[in-house]
Design a protein around this motif. Structure first.
Motif, PDB file in Angstrom:
ATOM      1  N   GLN A  20       1.765   3.650  -3.238  1.00  0.00           N
ATOM      2  CA  GLN A  20       0.698   5.388  -2.938  1.00  0.00           C
ATOM      3  C   GLN A  20       2.496   6.161  -3.788  1.00  0.00           C
ATOM      4  OE1 GLN A  20      -0.564   6.263   0.463  1.00  0.00           O
ATOM      5  NE2 GLN A  20      -1.683   8.481  -0.023  1.00  0.00           N
ATOM      6  N   PHE A  45       0.005   9.115  -5.530  1.00  0.00           N
ATOM      7  CA  PHE A  45      -1.675   9.125  -5.056  1.00  0.00           C
ATOM      8  C   PHE A  45      -2.122   9.626  -3.849  1.00  0.00           C
ATOM      9  CE2 PHE A  45      -2.008   4.290  -6.797  1.00  0.00           C
ATOM     10  CZ  PHE A  45      -2.043   4.616  -7.563  1.00  0.00           C
ATOM     11  N   ASP A  46      -3.002  10.600  -3.214  1.00  0.00           N
ATOM     12  CA  ASP A  46      -3.098  11.414  -2.730  1.00  0.00           C
ATOM     13  C   ASP A  46      -4.203  10.208  -2.296  1.00  0.00           C
ATOM     14  OD1 ASP A  46      -2.425  13.972  -4.173  1.00  0.00           O
ATOM     15  OD2 ASP A  46      -4.788  13.908  -4.932  1.00  0.00           O
ATOM     16  N   ASN A  47      -3.901  10.949  -0.424  1.00  0.00           N
ATOM     17  CA  ASN A  47      -4.667  10.475   0.655  1.00  0.00           C
ATOM     18  C   ASN A  47      -6.039  10.400   0.559  1.00  0.00           C
ATOM     19  OD1 ASN A  47      -2.372   9.689   1.468  1.00  0.00           O
ATOM     20  ND2 ASN A  47      -2.671  11.396   3.122  1.00  0.00           N
ATOM     21  N   CYS A  70      -6.608  -0.082  -0.319  1.00  0.00           N
ATOM     22  CA  CYS A  70      -5.641  -1.028  -1.140  1.00  0.00           C
ATOM     23  C   CYS A  70      -5.917  -2.142  -0.814  1.00  0.00           C
ATOM     24  CB  CYS A  70      -4.609  -0.312  -1.483  1.00  0.00           C
ATOM     25  SG  CYS A  70      -3.039  -1.724  -2.166  1.00  0.00           S
ATOM     26  N   GLU A  93       1.187  -1.599  -0.082  1.00  0.00           N
ATOM     27  CA  GLU A  93       0.357   0.214  -0.054  1.00  0.00           C
ATOM     28  C   GLU A  93       0.948   1.385  -0.166  1.00  0.00           C
ATOM     29  OE1 GLU A  93      -1.954   1.872   3.593  1.00  0.00           O
ATOM     30  OE2 GLU A  93      -2.582   0.351   3.380  1.00  0.00           O
ATOM     31  N   ASP A 122      -7.737   4.451   1.689  1.00  0.00           N
ATOM     32  CA  ASP A 122      -6.460   4.902   1.389  1.00  0.00           C
ATOM     33  C   ASP A 122      -5.435   5.361   0.515  1.00  0.00           C
ATOM     34  OD1 ASP A 122      -5.378   2.687   3.429  1.00  0.00           O
ATOM     35  OD2 ASP A 122      -5.768   1.324   1.843  1.00  0.00           O
ATOM     36  N   TYR A 123      -6.227   5.241  -0.609  1.00  0.00           N
ATOM     37  CA  TYR A 123      -5.872   6.354  -1.842  1.00  0.00           C
ATOM     38  C   TYR A 123      -7.534   7.784  -2.070  1.00  0.00           C
ATOM     39  CZ  TYR A 123      -2.518   2.780  -2.211  1.00  0.00           C
ATOM     40  OH  TYR A 123      -1.875   1.782  -2.263  1.00  0.00           O
ATOM     41  N   SER A 124      -7.127   8.169  -2.772  1.00  0.00           N
ATOM     42  CA  SER A 124      -7.911   9.405  -3.571  1.00  0.00           C
ATOM     43  C   SER A 124      -7.132   9.474  -4.868  1.00  0.00           C
ATOM     44  CB  SER A 124      -8.552  11.119  -3.238  1.00  0.00           C
ATOM     45  OG  SER A 124      -8.454  11.292  -4.010  1.00  0.00           O
ATOM     46  N   ILE A 125      -8.331   8.219  -6.098  1.00  0.00           N
ATOM     47  CA  ILE A 125      -7.556   8.390  -7.453  1.00  0.00           C
ATOM     48  C   ILE A 125      -9.047   8.550  -8.265  1.00  0.00           C
ATOM     49  CG2 ILE A 125      -6.787   6.646  -8.902  1.00  0.00           C
ATOM     50  CD1 ILE A 125      -5.977   4.095  -6.800  1.00  0.00           C
TER      51      ILE A 125
END
Length: 329
Positions: A82, A87-89, A104, A78, A94-97
């Motif tokens: 990132q 990838f943004d938090n 993830c 993970e 976990d991510y903002s895509i």
């Protein structure tokens, strides 16, 4: 001359996203960031190598890890994804895509992704990699109660029912994971390479490139064989005992990921080393008897990859490879 990898099957082009607009956006963003899956595969290779920590442990196989070490794998995958992709938090995951929250989950065993209750309703990026099979996959799925097995552990984490794995939209499926060469050698060859001793790093590196010919050897394998901080120095020119000058006397060249070396590797008809990889070959000077075989010009002469017994007949010193720093592209 440049080399491009053969595109991996983009399962995202083959599978319907089921009308899930957010899934479609995330899928498109990931494919745009890594069309061939090469960056993703590199992260998985590097993460497994980090877990094995061969430089300090000499480990080369997943089953050599402690249970506590294995539990860190998901978190490391993970984090490393990132960092590599930026990838943004996420707000909750976990991510903002593509402005979508994505969790993830990694598993070394296919289908064993542990889904937490808080992921319900969200997208999950499911990642699997197996060092024994040298394969990996990554796909997206919307977590809904009906696709899950009930959680029986303390954290109430759940798994995806086998009959509902067809809901996963694969971006890359059963793609090639860069090989952990030490893991896939026969036991006798591996034992000849991994000779014990704190001051045997150079000997292990020399044996690695002497015995493993015509295969891509990753930096993690070199690090594990050397078990030294300056492991890359064991390969380079600069001293009689180092791998390149030492093995040159035995007719062996060690090609790296420099453009000039890649050109030679391609001309010889063997595998082309990618980033952080090496390929060694025993070579002989080309003669009329070698007509029709792939050849490369090195030091003003044509050379071919030696077949069994050919080098032993002449025992000619291998050519010195071109300086990668001279007019490097």
């Amino acid at each position: 001359m440049t080399f491009e990898a053969v595109p991996l099957p983009l399962f995202s082009d083959l599978q319907d996203d089921g009308g899930d607009e957010e899934l479609g956006r995330v899928r498109a963003e990931l494919v745009c960031m890594d069309p061939l899956g090469q960056r993703f595969a590199a992260v998985l290779r590097e993460t497994i190598d980090q877990l094995l920590n061969g430089e300090h442990t000499g480990h080369y196989a997943w089953n050599q890890l402690l249970k506590t070490e294995k539990t860190h794998a998901g978190t490391m995958v993970e984090i490393n994804l990132q960092r590599r992709f930026g990838f943004d938090n996420g707000d909750e995951m976990d991510y903002s895509i593509a402005a979508v929250d994505v969790d993830c989950k990694y598993s070394q065993r296919f289908g064993a992704w542990m889904i937490p209750p808080e992921a319900l309703g969200h997208l999950c990026l499911l990642v699997w990699a197996d060092d024994v099979e040298s394969r990996w996959s990554a796909g997206l799925v919307r977590i809904r109660p009906e696709i899950l097995n009930g959680g029986s552990n303390r954290d109430q984490k759940m798994t995806i029912r086998a009959e509902h794995r067809d809901k996963i939209v694969w971006i890359w499926k059963d793609a090639e994971l860069p090989e952990n060469v030490l893991l896939h050698l026969d036991a006798d060859t591996r034992e000849k390479i991994l000779v014990p001793g704190a001051k045997k790093g150079q000997a292990r590196i020399n044996q690695l490139f002497r015995l493993v010919l015509g295969r891509r050897i990753g930096r993690g394998v070199v690090r594990t064989a050397a078990q030294q901080v300056d492991y890359m120095a064991r390969v380079r020119e600069g001293g009689k005992g180092r791998a390149r000058p030492k093995l040159r006397e035995e007719g062996i060249i060690i090609l790296g990921d420099y453009q000039k070396h890649q050109d030679i590797a391609a001309a010889l008809g063997g595998p082309v080393p990618g980033k952080g990889e090496f390929v060694s070959h025993r070579v002989v000077r080309a003669s009329p008897a070698h007509e029709g075989r792939p050849s490369a010009e090195i030091e003003g002469s044509l050379w071919v990859v030696a077949r069994p017994g050919e080098w032993e007949h002449e025992k000619e010193r291998a050519p010195r490879l071109p300086d990668p720093q001279a007019n490097q592209v």
